[in-house]
Design an enzyme around this catalytic site. Structure first.
Site, mmCIF file in Angstrom:
data_model
loop_
_atom_site.group_PDB
_atom_site.id
_atom_site.type_symbol
_atom_site.label_atom_id
_atom_site.label_comp_id
_atom_site.label_asym_id
_atom_site.label_seq_id
_atom_site.Cartn_x
_atom_site.Cartn_y
_atom_site.Cartn_z
ATOM 1 N N SER A 19 0.827 -1.209 0.000
ATOM 2 C CA SER A 19 0.000 0.000 0.000
ATOM 3 C C SER A 19 0.858 1.255 0.000
ATOM 4 C CB SER A 19 -0.964 0.002 1.192
ATOM 5 O OG SER A 19 -0.274 -0.059 2.421
ATOM 6 N N CYS A 99 -13.770 -10.213 4.674
ATOM 7 C CA CYS A 99 -13.241 -8.915 5.082
ATOM 8 C C CYS A 99 -13.176 -7.957 3.897
ATOM 9 C CB CYS A 99 -11.857 -9.096 5.700
ATOM 10 S SG CYS A 99 -11.138 -7.570 6.310
ATOM 11 N N CYS A 195 -6.834 -11.628 8.724
ATOM 12 C CA CYS A 195 -7.111 -10.269 8.281
ATOM 13 C C CYS A 195 -7.370 -9.330 9.465
ATOM 14 C CB CYS A 195 -8.333 -10.292 7.360
ATOM 15 S SG CYS A 195 -8.771 -8.701 6.669
#
Length: 359
Positions: A19, A99, A195
């Protein structure tokens, strides 16, 4: 001449390298980028505290604003409750799949768009295409990192206004970019835990929420060869962590063959794994991504777990979402609770939950 307004992109920041580089690429390409970190688990010692610090450091290095938001209730109600219920039913769930639909492309996407974002972005390795004016989900360039399997339950509309900056990148190049930029997470290892919960000793974690009942481990003839800690902790085909060995007549490695829930017995076998292989499966909740003219029988490829090469198969889906998949070659350890995911070429058509395997 009026200056064209930059498109605003809010990117989900995890504290990891993917990310971080995705955020950098967006800024490099001229977008107005804001990092948003999700706190989705509340517990003393939760790893998200360290991840948030990494997000702050990365965003400072890139030169973008970052904020955090708490979705712990949404995660608990929409994902973790399902996770526990599946283990109570002695199945093996995949919470990362749910998720994505409930949190990352659900409440996170809605929240980001409510803040004025034109698009959201994540560091997933996958692509968004278009067919018949609707988004489609496509495999990433990096076959080894492709994450379409985990997005098989994302609904079509949830892929609108979504960007995946790493779609055409290979993971080694992502690491190189992070190192070139001196990003503080350049060498941070990838997360492999549950997660948002992180990497933990799984049995100890699950015991906090579900009472376990130990019992006998038996072979196919009913002979007791050991003791198990609770049927919920084991999955079909598992070889490690059984705590048995040196049994008279043993040839090859022991593996989990089945669960006798009624008698609380874990059934194992040794050597010949032919009983683990199935020729078909039945499932429920099949989710079709994008506009797809589903024939009565679809020739396709499939996966029944993430780290698995595609295998040729034929899919049949009923109107209620129940489905069957017939395999061209038998597959090992098809596990109830996991997801079967379907592909036609590079396109991820969708997937559903495995209910049972057929020999």
């Amino acid at each position: 001449m009026a200056k064209t307004k930059k498109k605003k992109v809010i990117i989900g920041m995890s504290g990891g390298v993917d990310s971080a580089v995705a955020a950098y690429l967006l800024k490099r390409d001229g977008y107005e980028v804001v990092g948003l970190f999700m706190h989705n688990w509340e517990e003393d010692g939760c790893p998200s505290t360290d991840d948030w610090r990494d997000v702050e450091r990365v965003c400072a290095a890139i030169g973008i604003d970052c904020y955090s938001v708490n979705f712990a209730k949404e995660y608990a109600d929409g994902v973790f409750e399902y996770f526990l219920n599946e283990y109570k039913a002695y199945r093996t769930p995949n919470p990362d799949v749910l998720c994505n639909r409930v949190v990352k492309f659900g409440v996170f996407r809605d929240y980001a768009l409510s803040l004025g974002a034109d698009c959201i972005a994540t560091g997933h390795y996958c692509k968004v295409g278009e067919h018949l004016a609707a988004p489609t989900l496509l495999r990433a360039a990096d076959e080894g990192k492709d994450q379409t399997y985990f997005l098989n339950q994302v609904q079509t509309e949830q892929l609108c206004n979504v960007m995946f900056p790493l779609a055409d990148m290979l993971k080694p190049r992502v690491r190189e970019i992070a190192a070139e930029l001196n990003l503080p997470v350049a060498a941070k290892k990838d997360s492999t835990g549950i997660c948002f919960i992180g990497e933990r000793k799984f049995k100890q974690f699950l015991k906090q929420y579900l009472p376990a009942q130990s019992g006998d481990i038996v072979d196919v003839n009913g002979n007791v060869v050991g003791r198990h800690d609770g049927l919920m902790y084991y999955t079909l085909g598992q070889r490690r962590g059984l705590g048995i060995g040196g049994v008279k007549g043993e040839v090859g490695r022991w593996f989990v063959l089945d669960k006798d829930v009624k008698n609380n017995r874990l059934i194992v076998s040794c050597g010949d794994e032919s009983e683990l292989f199935s020729s078909a499966l039945e499932g429920s909740g099949f989710n079709v991504i994008g506009k797809f003219d589903m024939p009565e029988k679809l020739d396709c490829t499939a996966k029944t777990r993430y780290r698995q090469p595609d295998f040729p198969a034929t899919l049949t889906v009923k109107s209620d979402g129940r489905f069957t998949i017939e395999f061209q070659t038998k597959q090992r350890a098809v596990t109830p609770g996991q997801y079967a995911v379907i592909y036609v070429g590079e396109r991820c058509v969708g997937g559903g939950v495995i209910e049972r395997a057929e020999k």
